[in-house]
Scaffold this active site. Structure first.
Site, short mmCIF file in Angstrom:
data_model
loop_
_atom_site.label_atom_id
_atom_site.label_comp_id
_atom_site.label_asym_id
_atom_site.label_seq_id
_atom_site.Cartn_x
_atom_site.Cartn_y
_atom_site.Cartn_z
CB SER A 293 -1.15 0.30 1.32
OG SER A 293 -1.83 -1.22 1.09
CG HIS A 366 -5.43 -1.73 4.11
ND1 HIS A 366 -5.97 -2.36 3.60
CD2 HIS A 366 -5.15 -0.47 3.30
CE1 HIS A 366 -6.16 -2.13 2.11
NE2 HIS A 366 -4.47 -0.92 2.39
#
Length: 448
Positions: A293, A366
């Site tokens: 990410s 997340h």
């Protein structure tokens, strides 16, 4: 057959409208009529005309229509207060029904009726995208957005969504939209897309019945051996395909929202869990799931810290390093700062918070979804965008199926972040991670 039936209903409604009101009408008049008529055919015809009229609006006419929706289609505060008082006194079902009706702005019913037209849902999504783009200049229009978001959240709830795997057999129009909507790691033509849809890659998207040819959100996945720390190998068109017997880890390396008009209506958390389930059912041998990410807010935060003379977050010596970091123009310039930057990133993700949650939007997403902050990768993204966002750092958020729900509950209810020992240790080394000798800035090197 359904489209033919809808067209016949619209035509019947138009026949009636031509007899009753043959003159041309603007969109405000059409909306006023739509809120008053009762016949199904007339509703369908007017909704169809509003959709057509909407796409013909210029900027000034669109502003005028938003003003109309705000002022002429709002709720009546006095009626709300009276209905609330009546329900408070009686607690009767009829009083509650009257209160619910009074508390709903007329534009909600208007939007429901527009939604019955073919293309009505797409129009309302497009309309909200334009509305959101103007809210900073016209904050009073937020009332319209509250109603639109309320309805769209219901119409686009997870029960209506279907997941599709995107592959080379998917229609060309959808493949073109996948390339268009990719914003994390831009695609540069069909060869890029072909590699991202190869045998060791997966792409999944959510679709809605009212927008069957428009992906709402999609995720790109690489099936690799071990935990990937660099996106460069994943994105390379020349990267070798990982043999099936070596694939044990699914790397979610790009998640993209496609519809600006659905901003704030979350699909990503559900999509990741659905993809995990899909991959497990494929019997691909995948046993681990992780993201790779970006850190979209990291350099912005560094710039903010550089502008603070006496902040509490960092010591003066650390802030001096930040000032020098901001002069770096290449990855070569960054080399001496590696240990410090990784420790600083751990500090940023774990300690820099807003409302008790990480300020970084990707981390917040997340971690709330039940992932563990597992690893920070040095030079994980050597693209210009990677440099500008985070000096090339990328993060692995690991989704351990056995602990996702526990991590989610701990985060939501107690603000506890699931974090690996290695990242926690990085955070504790920040004070001692300063370069032994302060590297020279590019300007100082040039002046030698």
């Amino acid at each position: 057959m359904l489209n033919q039936f809808l067209r016949s209903v619209v035509e019947a409604g138009h026949d009636w409208l031509q007899r009753d009101k043959p003159q041309a009408r603007d969109i405000q008049t059409l909306c006023s009529d739509l809120m008053q008529v009762k016949g199904e055919a007339t509703i369908a015809a007017l909704a169809h005309d509003i959709v057509s009229a909407y796409y013909a609006l210029d900027a000034a006419a669109l502003d005028a229509w938003f003003d109309y929706l705000l002022t002429e289609c709002d709720l009546n505060p006095d009626q709300v207060i009276d209905a609330a008082q009546a329900y408070k006194e009686s607690r009767a079902p009829d009083s509650l029904r009257m209160l619910m009706q009074a508390a709903e702005a007329a534009r909600q019913n208007l939007f429901r009726r527009i939604n019955q037209a073919q293309g009505g849902t797409a129009m309302l999504v497009d309309m909200r995208a334009k509305l959101l783009a103007h809210l900073k200049a016209r904050p009073e229009w937020m009332c319209i957005d509250l109603d639109l978001r309320h309805l769209l959240s219901s119409w686009f709830n997870r029960g209506f969504l279907s997941i599709r795997r995107i592959d080379w057999q998917t229609s060309a129009s959808i493949l073109e939209k996948i390339m268009q909507y990719e914003s994390v790691h831009k695609m540069h033509g069909w060869d890029d897309l072909r590699r991202r849809l190869a045998d060791d890659r997966r792409c999944y998207a959510f679709f809605h019945p009212a927008l069957p040819h428009e992906p709402l959100i999609f995720v790109e996945v690489a099936l690799v051996h071990g935990l990937a720390g660099s996106v460069d190998n994943i994105l390379s068109k020349a990267a070798e395909i990982t043999p099936p017997d070596q694939r044990d880890t699914a790397i979610f390396y790009s998640i993209n929202d496609c519809q600006a008009g659905l901003r704030g209506i979350s699909f990503g958390d559900f999509l990741i869990k659905k993809v995990v389930s899909e991959l497990q059912s494929e019997a691909t041998g995948i046993v681990a799931f992780s993201t790779l990410s970006p850190l979209p807010g990291f350099r912005k935060w560094i710039a903010q810290e550089c502008a603070i003379k006496d902040g509490d977050n960092l010591a003066d010596a650390q802030r001096e390093v930040l000032l020098r970091l901001e002069t770096c123009t290449s990855f070569d310039d960054l080399e001496p700062y590696g240990p410090f930057l990784k420790a600083l990133c751990a500090h940023y993700l774990l300690e820099v918070q807003e409302d008790g949650k990480p300020v970084d939007p990707v981390a917040r997403f997340h971690l709330r979804n039940g992932a563990e902050l597992n690893r920070i990768n040095w030079f994980g993204d050597r693209s210009d965008n990677g440099f500008n966002q985070s000096f090339g750092l990328l993060v692995n958020y690991v989704y351990d199926v056995s602990s996702i729900e526990k991590n989610h509950e701990d985060y939501v209810h107690h603000g506890r972040i699931a974090v690996s020992d290695s990242v926690r240790k990085l955070q504790t080394t920040l004070a001692g991670a300063l370069p032994e000798t302060m590297p020279k800035t590019p300007r100082e090197k040039a002046e030698e």
